[in-house]
Write a protein that holds these residues in place. Structure first.
Motif, short mmCIF file in Angstrom:
data_model
loop_
_atom_site.label_atom_id
_atom_site.label_comp_id
_atom_site.label_asym_id
_atom_site.label_seq_id
_atom_site.Cartn_x
_atom_site.Cartn_y
_atom_site.Cartn_z
N ALA A 32 0.84 -1.20 0.00
CA ALA A 32 0.00 0.00 0.00
C ALA A 32 0.87 1.25 0.00
O ALA A 32 0.57 2.22 -0.72
N TYR A 33 1.94 1.24 0.77
CA TYR A 33 2.84 2.39 0.80
C TYR A 33 3.49 2.61 -0.57
O TYR A 33 3.50 3.72 -1.09
N VAL A 34 4.03 1.53 -1.14
CA VAL A 34 4.69 1.65 -2.44
C VAL A 34 3.66 1.99 -3.52
O VAL A 34 3.96 2.71 -4.47
N GLY A 35 2.43 1.51 -3.37
CA GLY A 35 1.38 1.86 -4.32
C GLY A 35 0.97 3.31 -4.23
O GLY A 35 0.53 3.92 -5.20
N THR A 36 1.13 3.91 -3.05
CA THR A 36 0.77 5.31 -2.83
C THR A 36 1.90 6.25 -3.18
O THR A 36 1.68 7.30 -3.79
N VAL A 37 3.12 5.90 -2.78
CA VAL A 37 4.29 6.76 -3.01
C VAL A 37 5.03 6.22 -4.24
O VAL A 37 5.72 5.22 -4.16
N ASP A 38 4.86 6.90 -5.36
CA ASP A 38 5.35 6.44 -6.65
C ASP A 38 6.88 6.41 -6.72
O ASP A 38 7.54 7.44 -6.60
N PRO A 39 7.48 5.23 -6.94
CA PRO A 39 8.94 5.16 -7.05
C PRO A 39 9.46 5.70 -8.38
O PRO A 39 10.66 5.87 -8.55
N ASN A 40 8.56 5.99 -9.33
CA ASN A 40 8.99 6.57 -10.60
C ASN A 40 9.31 8.05 -10.47
O ASN A 40 9.94 8.63 -11.35
N GLU A 41 8.88 8.66 -9.38
CA GLU A 41 9.19 10.07 -9.12
C GLU A 41 10.42 10.14 -8.23
O GLU A 41 10.45 9.52 -7.16
N PRO A 42 11.45 10.87 -8.64
CA PRO A 42 12.68 10.91 -7.85
C PRO A 42 12.48 11.58 -6.48
O PRO A 42 11.62 12.42 -6.31
N GLY A 43 13.29 11.13 -5.54
CA GLY A 43 13.30 11.75 -4.22
C GLY A 43 12.51 11.03 -3.15
O GLY A 43 12.61 11.38 -1.98
N HIS A 44 11.74 10.03 -3.51
CA HIS A 44 10.93 9.33 -2.52
C HIS A 44 11.66 8.16 -1.87
O HIS A 44 11.37 7.80 -0.73
N TYR A 45 12.55 7.54 -2.60
CA TYR A 45 13.27 6.35 -2.11
C TYR A 45 14.76 6.55 -2.35
O TYR A 45 15.16 7.28 -3.25
#
Length: 143
Positions: A32-45
Motif C-alpha cells: 500500500a505504501y509503495v502503491g501510494t508513493v510512486d517510485p517513478n518520481e525521484p526523491g521518494h526512495y
C-alpha cells in the motif's frame, strides 16, 4: 508453574493464525505504501548504491517500480520493471497460502527448507538475469 510431564494445551485457531495474518498485514502495508508513493518520481526512495556507483543494474533494480505497478493492477508493467520480483511475490503468496492452511488445521507450520543447491541455483539465475539486463541485448529487461 507447569508440570513438564503434562503436555501443553494446543494453541487455539486465533493464536495459530496470528503469525501468518501478521505477515500478510505487513506485506499489505508495504504494498500500500509503495502503491501510494510512486517510485517513478525521484526523491521518494534511496537510489540503488550499485547503480549510483557503477551505472549497472542490480537484480533488485526496478523492484519498487514492479511493486507499484502490481499494486495498481498492471501486471505487464510489473513484469517489465522486474520479472524476478514478480515471481518472488507469487512464490511468497503460494507459501503464505500453504502456511495459513496448515496453521488453520493445527499442523506444523515450518516453512520450506531449501538446500544449498537451491540457493546456488537462485543465485545463478539472478546472476544471469543481472548480466543479461546490463548487456545491449537485454534492453527489454531494464526497468
Amino acid at each position: 508453574m507447569s508440570d513438564p510431564l503434562v503436555p501443553a494445551r494446543p494453541a487455539g485457531p486465533l493464536r495459530r493464525l496470528a503469525a501468518p495474518v501478521g505477515t500478510l498485514a505487513a506485506a499489505v502495508v508495504a504494498f500500500a505504501y509503495v502503491g501510494t508513493v510512486d517510485p517513478n518520481e525521484p526523491g521518494h526512495y534511496p537510489v540503488c548504491p550499485l547503480r549510483h556507483l557503477t551505472g549497472l543494474l542490480c537484480p533488485a533494480c526496478g523492484g519498487l517500480r514492479s511493486a507499484h505497478a502490481l499494486a495498481h493492477g498492471d501486471l505487464a508493467a510489473a513484469l517489465g520493471a522486474n520479472a524476478p520480483a514478480v515471481a518472488g511475490y507469487a512464490v511468497f503468496a503460494l507459501f503464505w497460502l500453504g502456511w495459513v492452511a496448515r496453521a488453520a488445521r493445527g499442523l506444523p507450520t515450518a516453512g520450506p527448507r531449501p538446500r544449498p543447491v537451491h540457493w546456488w541455483a537462485l543465485g545463478g539465475l539472478l546472476l544471469v538475469f543481472t548480466l543479461v539486463r546490463n548487456l545491449p541485448v537485454g534492453a527489454v529487461l531494464r526497468p
